[in-house]
Design a protein around this motif. Sequence first.
Motif, PDB file in Angstrom:
ATOM      1  N   ARG A 205       0.821  -1.221   0.000  1.00 14.48           N
ATOM      2  CA  ARG A 205       0.000   0.000   0.000  1.00 14.48           C
ATOM      3  C   ARG A 205       0.850   1.264   0.000  1.00 14.48           C
ATOM      4  O   ARG A 205       0.569   2.235   0.695  1.00 14.48           O
ATOM      5  N   GLY A 206       1.941   1.240  -0.750  1.00  9.89           N
ATOM      6  CA  GLY A 206       2.778   2.423  -0.900  1.00  9.89           C
ATOM      7  C   GLY A 206       3.762   2.678   0.214  1.00  9.89           C
ATOM      8  O   GLY A 206       4.482   3.678   0.188  1.00  9.89           O
ATOM      9  N   SER A 207       3.830   1.798   1.208  1.00  4.70           N
ATOM     10  CA  SER A 207       4.775   1.977   2.314  1.00  4.70           C
ATOM     11  C   SER A 207       5.698   0.764   2.399  1.00  4.70           C
ATOM     12  O   SER A 207       5.412  -0.307   1.845  1.00  4.70           O
ATOM     13  N   GLU A 208       6.803   0.934   3.107  1.00  2.36           N
ATOM     14  CA  GLU A 208       7.789  -0.125   3.261  1.00  2.36           C
ATOM     15  C   GLU A 208       8.156  -0.286   4.725  1.00  2.36           C
ATOM     16  O   GLU A 208       8.168   0.683   5.476  1.00  2.36           O
ATOM     17  N   ARG A 209       8.476  -1.514   5.121  1.00  2.00           N
ATOM     18  CA  ARG A 209       9.054  -1.755   6.433  1.00  2.00           C
ATOM     19  C   ARG A 209       9.943  -2.990   6.379  1.00  2.00           C
ATOM     20  O   ARG A 209       9.739  -3.878   5.552  1.00  2.00           O
ATOM     21  N   LEU A 210      10.929  -3.018   7.266  1.00  2.00           N
ATOM     22  CA  LEU A 210      11.877  -4.121   7.300  1.00  2.00           C
ATOM     23  C   LEU A 210      11.302  -5.293   8.081  1.00  2.00           C
ATOM     24  O   LEU A 210      10.569  -5.108   9.065  1.00  2.00           O
ATOM     25  N   LEU A 211      11.658  -6.500   7.662  1.00  3.45           N
ATOM     26  CA  LEU A 211      11.191  -7.712   8.323  1.00  3.45           C
ATOM     27  C   LEU A 211      12.380  -8.546   8.790  1.00  3.45           C
ATOM     28  O   LEU A 211      13.415  -8.604   8.124  1.00  3.45           O
ATOM     29  N   LEU A 212      12.225  -9.197   9.938  1.00  2.00           N
ATOM     30  CA  LEU A 212      13.174 -10.206  10.379  1.00  2.00           C
ATOM     31  C   LEU A 212      12.812 -11.537   9.725  1.00  2.00           C
ATOM     32  O   LEU A 212      11.756 -11.689   9.122  1.00  2.00           O
ATOM     33  N   LEU A 213      13.711 -12.530   9.883  1.00  2.00           N
ATOM     34  CA  LEU A 213      13.449 -13.846   9.306  1.00  2.00           C
ATOM     35  C   LEU A 213      12.130 -14.429   9.810  1.00  2.00           C
ATOM     36  O   LEU A 213      11.365 -15.022   9.054  1.00  2.00           O
ATOM     37  N   GLU A 214      11.853 -14.256  11.098  1.00  2.00           N
ATOM     38  CA  GLU A 214      10.612 -14.778  11.659  1.00  2.00           C
ATOM     39  C   GLU A 214       9.401 -14.117  11.016  1.00  2.00           C
ATOM     40  O   GLU A 214       8.369 -14.760  10.781  1.00  2.00           O
ATOM     41  N   ASP A 215       9.504 -12.819  10.727  1.00  2.00           N
ATOM     42  CA  ASP A 215       8.403 -12.112  10.079  1.00  2.00           C
ATOM     43  C   ASP A 215       8.179 -12.641   8.662  1.00  2.00           C
ATOM     44  O   ASP A 215       7.032 -12.768   8.214  1.00  2.00           O
TER      45      ASP A 215
END
Length: 406
Positions: A205-215
């Motif tokens: 939806r036009g935004s970004e966020r970082l993820l860990l391996l678990e995510d």
Amino acid sequence: MDSLITAAARALAAGDPLGALKRVALRDDAPALALRGIAMAQLGDLARAKALLKSAARAFRPREAVARARCVVAEAEIALVSRDLTWPAKALDVARATLEAHGDRINAAHALNLEARRLLLIGRLDEAERTLAGFDPTSLPPASRAAHELVVAGLAVRRLRTRAARAALDRAEQAARAADIPALTAEVENAALVMNAPAARLIMRGSERLLLLEDVEALLASGTLVVDAFRFVVRQADTVISLATRPVLFSLARALGEAWPGDVSRSILLARAFRARHADESHRARLRVEVGRLREKLRPLADISATGGGFTLSSRRAPEIVVLAPPVEERHAAVLAFLADGESWSSSALAIALGASPRTVQRALEQLASTGKVQSFGRGRARRWLTPPALGFPTTLLLPGPLPSD
């Protein structure tokens, strides 16, 4: 076996190469050459270590098969650490069989670990898992157990089994502390950092966020429709549609996934898929053809509809559509990812690991070097590449038993 050789072997098993060298540095008999080679490897002088181990293997008598096999295993680990992926793997298989036949279970297990680590490094995960299948490390000494658990953790990370990876890393940490070898403990701690480092970016939806391996693991199991920029697939749960051999189709799918639930204009799709700055009728005709092909490929999971301004992607069953992308994207990112382990690589080894031609890898390295992202040392076949500064800890040789024949 004389007392100095025994004491030097025990010092190496405890992670004290200097203590070992004090006892055998002036000796040139086969057992001393072998122990000096392992000591030099633990100190980081891999070229000298390799030469000493070759000399030791030649110096052992033909009936000292176990000692020769142990030298081969040590050479194999040096090759792995120095990223010499052209080293003959069959020699390690023969050495492991010799060690098993003579009852040297500990060093045979270490040879098995080395084989699995090499397969893991070049991405042959199924073969690595088959190599370790049915192996029970509980009876091994702590240093060997730690090495084994690091391989198990590496496989679990690559398979996105984070719970199994954390459990293996915990077991590796316990074994490393029991071994009381500082370099091994540091190696385990360094390996554990991957669990708390960003593994991917979620674009939604036009935004970004970082993820860990678990995510990432949770996302792929959630039923969300994922456009996966790591493996170039579109997936939902267990249904996976590969676009790895169709880069134009994947570019279109990613652009549509990033814009969901909105649409993407035809001009943007032309720029993303064909890099067309000034589109003409032939470009627009090709876009219609490629969108039609993508629509057919994604039919089990999603629909592509034309809008007044372009095209839009909609899922058949999933509530949401997201794009999963690497944390940092740039040209030659795969080369940088391998060099990020802190070891020095030859261009030929990178070509094997990446499954690319040596010339393609060489061009990538030269372009990265021109921007200061990588650096090299040596010349010709001895040239090695690494990321500056070269951080991390060298892999420690873990052969716990004395090299000469018992």
